[in-house]
Design an enzyme around this catalytic site. Structure first.
Site, PDB file in Angstrom:
ATOM      1  N   GLY A 105      19.470   1.053  53.016  1.00  0.00           N
ATOM      2  CA  GLY A 105      18.248   1.815  53.214  1.00  0.00           C
ATOM      3  C   GLY A 105      17.173   0.881  53.728  1.00  0.00           C
ATOM      4  CD  GLN A 160      12.317  -2.335  52.796  1.00  0.00           C
ATOM      5  OE1 GLN A 160      12.910  -1.280  52.995  1.00  0.00           O
ATOM      6  NE2 GLN A 160      12.886  -3.372  52.192  1.00  0.00           N
ATOM      7  CB  CYS A 213      14.598  -4.650  47.574  1.00  0.00           C
ATOM      8  SG  CYS A 213      13.352  -4.091  48.741  1.00  0.00           S
ATOM      9  CG  LEU A 214      17.527  -4.961  53.205  1.00  0.00           C
ATOM     10  CD1 LEU A 214      17.552  -4.220  54.526  1.00  0.00           C
ATOM     11  CD2 LEU A 214      18.678  -5.950  53.115  1.00  0.00           C
ATOM     12  CG  HIS A 223      15.181   1.137  46.476  1.00  0.00           C
ATOM     13  ND1 HIS A 223      15.318   0.105  45.589  1.00  0.00           N
ATOM     14  CD2 HIS A 223      14.731   0.592  47.635  1.00  0.00           C
ATOM     15  CE1 HIS A 223      14.960  -1.029  46.191  1.00  0.00           C
ATOM     16  NE2 HIS A 223      14.610  -0.762  47.431  1.00  0.00           N
ATOM     17  CD  GLU A 224      15.145   2.306  51.145  1.00  0.00           C
ATOM     18  OE1 GLU A 224      14.107   1.888  51.704  1.00  0.00           O
ATOM     19  OE2 GLU A 224      15.992   1.543  50.655  1.00  0.00           O
ATOM     20  CG  HIS A 235      10.403   0.330  49.997  1.00  0.00           C
ATOM     21  ND1 HIS A 235       9.863  -0.890  49.689  1.00  0.00           N
ATOM     22  CD2 HIS A 235      11.749   0.177  49.880  1.00  0.00           C
ATOM     23  CE1 HIS A 235      10.838  -1.754  49.400  1.00  0.00           C
ATOM     24  NE2 HIS A 235      11.990  -1.120  49.501  1.00  0.00           N
TER      25      HIS A 235
HETATM   26 NI    NI Z   1      13.882  -1.894  49.074  1.00  0.00          NI
END
Ligand code: NI
Length: 186
Positions: A46, A51, A97-98, A139-140, A143
């Site tokens: 995701g 991000q 998370c990236l 989760h997304e 963000h």
């Molecule tokens: Ni994330």
């Protein structure tokens, strides 16, 4: 086009993102394509617009690889989404998370969501997701609300992670994809 991923510590990750105007100057189809390319290059499931430094309400998910049996073809674009309901039992799942490489922690969230959103063709949908699919979306969605998974951890856990998170913001972390760090020491 592959964008660099903004690391922990950037204010854009803590800000509630703005809705996208349908006839505005953002080409959501192109952006979705670039976000998928960026996400795949980082082996993520995701990716949310903040991000890549864009404070707009959009994220992409492709969780096929996480669970090929149950999430076959689970690849979607969410634009201006709104979680309408969140219910079911809270359950723990290890998230990463990236923007926060090398840290994974268990987070508790309700098992089911009902969400309204537009896809990249500006078609409106209202769908129910549960289990891992719901989890990736939650989760997304966080963000674009300016929330990171680490914000869900106990104060104790957060204190334990503080040093690592500070190191990440300074770029002192291994990562095998393109990133940008807010406090990089040159
Ligand atoms: Ni994330």
């Amino acid at each position: 086009m592959i964008y660099p991923i903004y690391a922990y510590g950037y204010p854009v990750l803590k800000r509630r993102a703005a809705d996208i105007e349908k006839d505005g100057d953002i080409d959501v189809k192109q952006l979705a394509e670039d976000m998928f390319e960026t996400m795949y290059a980082a082996s993520g499931v995701g990716l949310a617009a903040p991000q890549i430094g864009k404070s707009i309400r959009m994220f992409v998910v492709d969780a096929d690889a996480m669970d090929p049996e149950n999430l076959k073809g689970f690849k979607k674009v969410f634009i201006n989404p709104e979680i309408l309901e969140e219910d079911g039992e809270e359950w723990a799942f290890e998230e990463g998370c990236l923007s926060i490489p090398k840290i994974r922690e268990e987070v508790e969230r309700p098992e089911r969501i009902k969400i309204k959103y537009f896809d990249e063709n500006w078609e409106e949908h209202t769908d129910v997701f549960e289990g891992v699919a719901a989890r990736v979306i939650q989760h997304e969605y966080d963000h674009i609300e300016g929330v990171l998974f680490t914000d869900h951890l106990s104060g104790f856990k957060r204190r334990l992670l503080k040093g690592k998170l500070t190191s990440i913001s300074k770029g002192k972390v291994e990562h095998d994809y393109k990133m940008k760090f807010p406090n990089l020491k040159k």
